[in-house]
Design a protein around this motif. Structure first.
Motif, mmCIF file in Angstrom:
data_model
loop_
_atom_site.group_PDB
_atom_site.id
_atom_site.type_symbol
_atom_site.label_atom_id
_atom_site.label_comp_id
_atom_site.label_asym_id
_atom_site.label_seq_id
_atom_site.Cartn_x
_atom_site.Cartn_y
_atom_site.Cartn_z
ATOM 1 N N LEU A 23 0.823 -1.201 0.000
ATOM 2 C CA LEU A 23 0.000 0.000 0.000
ATOM 3 C C LEU A 23 0.861 1.256 0.000
ATOM 4 O O LEU A 23 0.598 2.203 -0.734
ATOM 5 N N GLN A 32 -4.130 9.084 -3.756
ATOM 6 C CA GLN A 32 -4.709 8.372 -2.618
ATOM 7 C C GLN A 32 -6.139 7.871 -2.859
ATOM 8 O O GLN A 32 -6.432 6.706 -2.582
ATOM 9 N N TYR A 36 -7.310 3.877 -2.559
ATOM 10 C CA TYR A 36 -8.274 3.422 -1.561
ATOM 11 C C TYR A 36 -9.531 2.845 -2.197
ATOM 12 O O TYR A 36 -10.090 1.875 -1.696
ATOM 13 N N SER A 40 -10.514 -0.949 -1.521
ATOM 14 C CA SER A 40 -11.819 -1.204 -0.899
ATOM 15 C C SER A 40 -12.603 -2.229 -1.694
ATOM 16 O O SER A 40 -13.182 -3.162 -1.131
#
Length: 62
Positions: A23, A32, A36, A40
């Protein structure tokens, strides 16, 4: 090795540290929100698959 332990115990700790490293690398390359969002979605799919398998196995035990 028996499958009595849930898959998210010892294995989870190892995967978590691997994920943290990956990550960090991704966040250096990509914005970012993009990272994410993708992570997710991947986690949602992975968890859904794992719970589906666990649920199916629990139904077989009855």
């Amino acid at each position: 090795m028996s499958n009595s332990n849930p898959p998210w115990t010892a294995e989870f700790a190892a995967l978590k540290s691997d994920c943290a490293v990956e990550l960090a690398g991704l966040l250096e390359e990509y914005p970012q929100p993009v990272v994410y969002e993708v992570m997710s979605e991947m986690l949602r799919r992975e968890m859904r698959d794992q719970f589906a398998v666990s649920f199916a196995e629990s139904q077989l035990d009855e």
